[in-house]
Design an enzyme around this catalytic site. Structure first.
Site, PDB file in Angstrom:
ATOM      1  CE  LYS A 171       6.453   5.059   6.151  1.00 42.79           C
ATOM      2  NZ  LYS A 171       5.807   5.330   7.423  1.00 42.79           N
TER       3      LYS A 171
ATOM      4  CG  ASP B 190      -1.209   9.188  13.492  1.00 38.35           C
ATOM      5  OD1 ASP B 190      -2.404   9.526  13.706  1.00 38.35           O
ATOM      6  OD2 ASP B 190      -0.768   8.999  12.351  1.00 38.35           O
TER       7      ASP B 190
ATOM      8  N   GLY C 154       0.839  -1.201   0.000  1.00 34.62           N
ATOM      9  CA  GLY C 154       0.000   0.000   0.000  1.00 34.62           C
ATOM     10  C   GLY C 154       0.868   1.243   0.000  1.00 34.62           C
ATOM     11  CB  SER C 155       1.172   4.181  -1.476  1.00 33.95           C
ATOM     12  OG  SER C 155      -0.093   4.426  -2.022  1.00 33.95           O
ATOM     13  N   GLY C 156       1.171   5.542   1.353  1.00 30.22           N
ATOM     14  CA  GLY C 156       0.667   6.581   2.246  1.00 30.22           C
ATOM     15  C   GLY C 156       1.141   7.936   1.765  1.00 30.22           C
ATOM     16  CG  ASN C 157      -0.319  11.437   3.576  1.00 31.82           C
ATOM     17  OD1 ASN C 157      -1.041  11.474   2.594  1.00 31.82           O
ATOM     18  ND2 ASN C 157      -0.787  11.529   4.817  1.00 31.82           N
ATOM     19  CG  PHE C 158       5.229  10.592   4.851  1.00 26.92           C
ATOM     20  CD1 PHE C 158       5.593  11.921   4.766  1.00 26.92           C
ATOM     21  CD2 PHE C 158       4.271  10.229   5.790  1.00 26.92           C
ATOM     22  CE1 PHE C 158       5.039  12.875   5.598  1.00 26.92           C
ATOM     23  CE2 PHE C 158       3.706  11.176   6.634  1.00 26.92           C
ATOM     24  CZ  PHE C 158       4.088  12.503   6.541  1.00 26.92           C
ATOM     25  N   GLY C 159       5.198   7.701   1.128  1.00 29.70           N
ATOM     26  CA  GLY C 159       5.851   6.744   0.242  1.00 29.70           C
ATOM     27  C   GLY C 159       5.054   5.463   0.134  1.00 29.70           C
ATOM     28  CB  VAL C 160       5.106   2.845  -2.162  1.00 24.60           C
ATOM     29  CG1 VAL C 160       6.534   2.754  -2.624  1.00 24.60           C
ATOM     30  CG2 VAL C 160       4.355   1.586  -2.495  1.00 24.60           C
TER      31      VAL C 160
HETATM   32  N1  LIG Z   1       4.970  -3.757   8.862  1.00 28.57           N
HETATM   33  C1  LIG Z   1       3.940  -3.850   8.018  1.00 28.57           C
HETATM   34  N2  LIG Z   1       3.392  -5.050   7.734  1.00 28.57           N
HETATM   35  C2  LIG Z   1       2.338  -5.141   6.885  1.00 28.57           C
HETATM   36  N3  LIG Z   1       1.764  -4.086   6.277  1.00 28.57           N
HETATM   37  C3  LIG Z   1       2.270  -2.866   6.517  1.00 28.57           C
HETATM   38  C4  LIG Z   1       3.384  -2.681   7.380  1.00 28.57           C
HETATM   39  N4  LIG Z   1       3.661  -1.355   7.441  1.00 28.57           N
HETATM   40  C5  LIG Z   1       2.767  -0.742   6.652  1.00 28.57           C
HETATM   41  N5  LIG Z   1       1.939  -1.644   6.093  1.00 28.57           N
HETATM   42  C6  LIG Z   1       0.816  -1.347   5.189  1.00 28.57           C
HETATM   43  O1  LIG Z   1       1.295  -0.675   4.046  1.00 28.57           O
HETATM   44  C7  LIG Z   1       0.391   0.334   3.658  1.00 28.57           C
HETATM   45  C8  LIG Z   1       1.138   1.642   3.503  1.00 28.57           C
HETATM   46  O2  LIG Z   1       1.665   2.004   4.747  1.00 28.57           O
HETATM   47  P1  LIG Z   1       2.378   3.391   4.975  1.00 28.57           P
HETATM   48  O3  LIG Z   1       2.892   3.440   6.356  1.00 28.57           O
HETATM   49  O4  LIG Z   1       3.323   3.640   3.845  1.00 28.57           O
HETATM   50  O5  LIG Z   1       1.224   4.418   4.759  1.00 28.57           O
HETATM   51  P2  LIG Z   1      -0.041   4.726   5.631  1.00 28.57           P
HETATM   52  O6  LIG Z   1       0.215   4.316   7.042  1.00 28.57           O
HETATM   53  O7  LIG Z   1      -1.216   4.141   4.947  1.00 28.57           O
HETATM   54  O8  LIG Z   1      -0.120   6.282   5.507  1.00 28.57           O
HETATM   55  P3  LIG Z   1       0.729   7.427   6.189  1.00 28.57           P
HETATM   56  O9  LIG Z   1       2.149   6.955   6.358  1.00 28.57           O
HETATM   57  O10 LIG Z   1       0.594   8.504   5.213  1.00 28.57           O
HETATM   58  O11 LIG Z   1       0.047   7.670   7.479  1.00 28.57           O
HETATM   59  C9  LIG Z   1      -0.711   0.387   4.694  1.00 28.57           C
HETATM   60  O12 LIG Z   1      -1.844  -0.312   4.213  1.00 28.57           O
HETATM   61  C10 LIG Z   1      -0.137  -0.358   5.861  1.00 28.57           C
HETATM   62  O13 LIG Z   1      -1.118  -1.046   6.575  1.00 28.57           O
END
Ligand SMILES: Nc1ncnc2c1ncn2[C@@H]1O[C@H](COP(=O)(O)OP(=O)(O)OP(=O)(O)O)[C@@H](O)[C@H]1O
Length: 360
Positions: free
Chosen positions: A50, A140, A28-34
């Site tokens: 990440k 958070d 998945g991806s978020g505000n800061f990266g994938v």
């Molecule tokens: N350790 C992990 N194991 C499994 N899935 C993960 C893990 N870390 C993150 N993810 C999944 O990857 C996706 C992207 O996570 P990421 O932290 O990049 O962004 P976010 O948390 O969705 O947004 P933001 O960082 O902008 O708050 C999310 O669906 C998250 O649940």
């Protein structure tokens, strides 16, 4: 291709992401990266990676996230494994939580029974208690940052992730700024004083967010949203500031659970602490043995917790190596590479022989 990013001696070959890891799939991806699921070519271990673009986006906040996360070792916190560099990104390697977000679990079901909600809440609180015992507030906490991992016995284990807004009282000043996710933010964080300079207690604010998390699991909606006007943020903020919430008629929640929520959703000077939550009768019902042990351990030794920056992490990196990696990433992408014979042959095939600029 050649050797990948040219690096200083400490940020050596072992840290070259593409050499050491293969990408399995995107998570998945978020505000800061994938974030991607990757496999370590050396031991076959699956990890979550990440990717944060090198350059200006790697700042002191990213450094803080990494340095705090690196010190956390608890069964209910996603384990930090190490950092790596690709040509374009700084890569944070973490334990992979295979069960996805608790948010998706609740979304699928709408809401969950009280016993199940307590089971997740107990683990959440133990993870947060650990953070607090080592002087870290998360800032958070929300269903999206509570991941699930399927244990060998089939039981789902909560893993807190995303230390992007966290603060350590051993490393930083007390929090002042309004950060977090609106539906989960405590009243004192929304109005930390007229000048915006007044500090608040990040640990007490974390307790509020845990309460929101519990409410959403039980009810299937956010406690401070106006039921008739859910998208109105201004109304939600007003209701948060007034600690105004209710339970919809169709929900059946025990009086003990309601009592606990009533001790959480109050202004910060009257709010229950994490330690008090762990003694609350509702919390103590059906408390799994491993959490009882965790409580007795963290009640004594880790409460005097120190941020231990000297330890070597899972990938064998010292704090200095991690910092160097971050510093390197701050300088921007590394597209310069040293060509080997295969690269030159490939270019000859493609463009015909001639002279090329190689490396630096
Ligand atoms: N350790 C992990 N194991 C499994 N899935 C993960 C893990 N870390 C993150 N993810 C999944 O990857 C996706 C992207 O996570 P990421 O932290 O990049 O962004 P976010 O948390 O969705 O947004 P933001 O960082 O902008 O708050 C999310 O669906 C998250 O649940």
């Amino acid at each position: 291709m050649g050797d990948g990013p040219s690096t200083s001696p400490l940020v050596g070959k072992a840290l070259n992401f593409d050499e050491r890891y293969e990408v399995v799939k995107e998570l998945g991806s978020g505000n800061f990266g994938v974030t991607k699921l990757v496999r370590d070519r050396e031991g076959g271990e699956l990890m979550a990676a990440k990717f944060l673009e090198r350059g200006d986006r790697i700042d002191t906040n990213v450094e803080r996230e990494i340095l705090i996360h690196r010190t956390m070792t608890h069964p209910n916190i996603v384990k930090f494994k190490g950092v790596s560099l690709s040509q374009a990104d700084l890569v944070i390697l973490m334990e992979y939580a295979s069960g996805g977000e608790l948010f998706s679990h609740i979304q699928k079901k709408g809401k969950i029974p009280e016993n199940e909600a307590r089971y997740f809440f107990q683990q959440l609180i133990c993870g947060v208690a650990y953070c607090h015992s080592v002087g870290v507030c998360h800032r958070d906490l929300k269903l999206e940052n509570a991941l699930l991992h399927q244990e060998q016995d089939g039981a789902p284990r909560v893993k807190i992730c995303d230390f992007g807004y966290s603060k350590s009282n051993l490393l930083h000043s007390n929090p002042k700024s309004t950060v977090g996710t609106p539906a989960y933010i405590a009243p004192e964080v929304l109005t930390p004083g007229n000048s915006g300079q007044q500090q608040y207690d990040g640990q007490i604010a974390d307790v509020w967010s845990c309460g929101v998390l519990l409410y959403v699991m039980l009810v299937g909606s956010y406690p401070f949203e106006d039921p008739t006007d859910q998208r109105n943020l201004r109304k939600s903020i007003q209701r948060t500031l007034a600690c105004k919430y209710s339970f919809p008629g169709h929900t059946s929640i025990s009086e003990e659970c309601k009592h606990l929520l009533s001790r959480i959703f109050v202004l910060c000077d009257k709010r229950i602490t994490i330690e008090e939550i762990r003694k609350h009768p509702w919390f103590l019902q059906n408390l799994p043995m491993e959490l009882q042990i965790d409580m007795s351990v963290s009640g004594s030794s880790t409460s005097a917790g120190q941020v231990n920056q000297s330890e070597i992490n899972d990938l064998g990196q010292s704090i200095e190596e991690v910092k160097l990696c971050i510093k390197e990433a701050m300088q921007g992408p590394k597209y310069d590479f040293i060509m080997d014979d295969d690269d030159i042959e490939m270019m000859n095939d493609e463009y015909g022989s001639g002279e090329y600029m190689v490396g630096e």
